[in-house]
Motif scaffolding. Structure first.
Motif, PDB file in Angstrom:
ATOM      1  N   PHE A 100     -59.838  56.323  26.085  1.00 25.06           N
ATOM      2  CA  PHE A 100     -60.324  55.197  25.304  1.00 25.06           C
ATOM      3  C   PHE A 100     -61.114  55.714  24.121  1.00 25.06           C
ATOM      4  N   ALA A 101     -60.724  55.296  22.952  1.00 28.41           N
ATOM      5  CA  ALA A 101     -61.448  55.690  21.742  1.00 28.41           C
ATOM      6  C   ALA A 101     -62.062  54.433  21.143  1.00 28.41           C
ATOM      7  N   GLY A 102     -63.159  54.009  21.703  1.00 20.41           N
ATOM      8  CA  GLY A 102     -63.834  52.803  21.250  1.00 20.41           C
ATOM      9  C   GLY A 102     -64.514  53.036  19.919  1.00 20.41           C
ATOM     10  N   PRO A 103     -65.278  52.052  19.496  1.00 20.38           N
ATOM     11  CA  PRO A 103     -65.964  52.202  18.217  1.00 20.38           C
ATOM     12  C   PRO A 103     -66.956  53.371  18.254  1.00 20.38           C
ATOM     13  N   LYS A 104     -67.025  54.072  17.157  1.00 14.01           N
ATOM     14  CA  LYS A 104     -67.918  55.227  17.061  1.00 14.01           C
ATOM     15  C   LYS A 104     -69.367  54.746  17.102  1.00 14.01           C
ATOM     16  N   ARG A 105     -70.198  55.478  17.806  1.00 10.48           N
ATOM     17  CA  ARG A 105     -71.613  55.142  17.944  1.00 10.48           C
ATOM     18  C   ARG A 105     -72.306  55.365  16.597  1.00 10.48           C
ATOM     19  N   LEU A 133     -78.436  67.671   2.718  1.00  5.32           N
ATOM     20  CA  LEU A 133     -77.838  68.981   2.474  1.00  5.32           C
ATOM     21  C   LEU A 133     -76.351  68.814   2.177  1.00  5.32           C
ATOM     22  N   ALA A 134     -75.827  69.611   1.286  1.00  2.00           N
ATOM     23  CA  ALA A 134     -74.442  69.478   0.834  1.00  2.00           C
ATOM     24  C   ALA A 134     -73.437  69.572   1.977  1.00  2.00           C
ATOM     25  N   ASN A 135     -72.424  68.729   1.938  1.00  2.00           N
ATOM     26  CA  ASN A 135     -71.293  68.742   2.872  1.00  2.00           C
ATOM     27  C   ASN A 135     -71.689  68.560   4.335  1.00  2.00           C
ATOM     28  N   THR A 136     -72.749  67.820   4.603  1.00  2.00           N
ATOM     29  CA  THR A 136     -73.196  67.611   5.978  1.00  2.00           C
ATOM     30  C   THR A 136     -72.500  66.418   6.599  1.00  2.00           C
ATOM     31  N   VAL A 137     -72.051  66.602   7.829  1.00  2.00           N
ATOM     32  CA  VAL A 137     -71.396  65.564   8.606  1.00  2.00           C
ATOM     33  C   VAL A 137     -72.256  65.292   9.826  1.00  2.00           C
ATOM     34  N   GLU A 138     -72.427  64.013  10.162  1.00  2.00           N
ATOM     35  CA  GLU A 138     -73.256  63.603  11.295  1.00  2.00           C
ATOM     36  C   GLU A 138     -72.365  63.121  12.437  1.00  2.00           C
ATOM     37  N   ASP A 139     -72.691  63.542  13.646  1.00  2.00           N
ATOM     38  CA  ASP A 139     -71.986  63.079  14.841  1.00  2.00           C
ATOM     39  C   ASP A 139     -73.028  62.499  15.792  1.00  2.00           C
ATOM     40  N   VAL A 140     -73.039  61.170  15.931  1.00  2.00           N
ATOM     41  CA  VAL A 140     -74.003  60.494  16.799  1.00  2.00           C
ATOM     42  C   VAL A 140     -73.434  60.472  18.204  1.00  2.00           C
ATOM     43  N   ARG A 141     -74.146  61.067  19.126  1.00  2.00           N
ATOM     44  CA  ARG A 141     -73.716  61.139  20.518  1.00  2.00           C
ATOM     45  C   ARG A 141     -74.647  60.294  21.377  1.00  2.00           C
ATOM     46  N   ALA A 142     -74.434  60.260  22.659  1.00  2.00           N
ATOM     47  CA  ALA A 142     -75.207  59.380  23.533  1.00  2.00           C
ATOM     48  C   ALA A 142     -76.709  59.647  23.494  1.00  2.00           C
ATOM     49  N   HIS A 143     -77.108  60.909  23.565  1.00  2.00           N
ATOM     50  CA  HIS A 143     -78.534  61.223  23.670  1.00  2.00           C
ATOM     51  C   HIS A 143     -79.042  62.151  22.573  1.00  2.00           C
ATOM     52  N   ARG A 144     -78.185  62.442  21.609  1.00  2.00           N
ATOM     53  CA  ARG A 144     -78.590  63.345  20.547  1.00  2.00           C
ATOM     54  C   ARG A 144     -77.701  63.152  19.328  1.00  2.00           C
TER      55      ARG A 144
END
Length: 106
Positions: free
Chosen positions: A4-9, A36-47
């Motif tokens: 299942f690939a639900g909506p991204k957090r 900062l240049a070229n930064t990508v964010e990945d929001v996970r459950a606890h971090r």
């Protein structure tokens, strides 16, 4: 196998779980990382994990605590990451370390 690939957090979802005492410092460090240049964010459950570009070479992993933020910094994939518990008073030193990790990660 069924996945299942639900909506991204989102960060808005994430920050609802943060201690209000920790939130200002966490938001300040998040904004710094995103500046900062070229930064990508990945929001996970606890971090939240910040990587560089689409290859997502992570350089910072931030996890909120009750009265601190646990930060893992990776300068190079061949070196072990460093874990630092940041108290909420002064963030200048950790920003310097984050900037250095961002510049060096490959």
């Amino acid at each position: 196998m069924l996945m299942f690939a639900g909506p991204k957090r989102t960060f808005e979802d994430f920050k609802r779980q943060l201690n209000p005492h920790v939130l200002p410092a966490f938001e300040e460090l998040r904004s710094f990382c995103l500046s900062l240049a070229n930064t990508v964010e990945d929001v996970r459950a606890h971090r939240i994990v910040f990587g560089k570009s689409l290859t997502f070479r992570w350089f910072v992993d931030m996890e909120p605590g009750a009265n601190s933020i646990i930060i893992k910094i990776q300068r190079d994939r061949k070196e072990p990451f460093k874990t630092i518990t940041v108290m909420l008073d002064s963030l200048d030193e950790i920003k310097s370390q984050i900037r250095e990790a961002h510049q060096n990660i490959r």
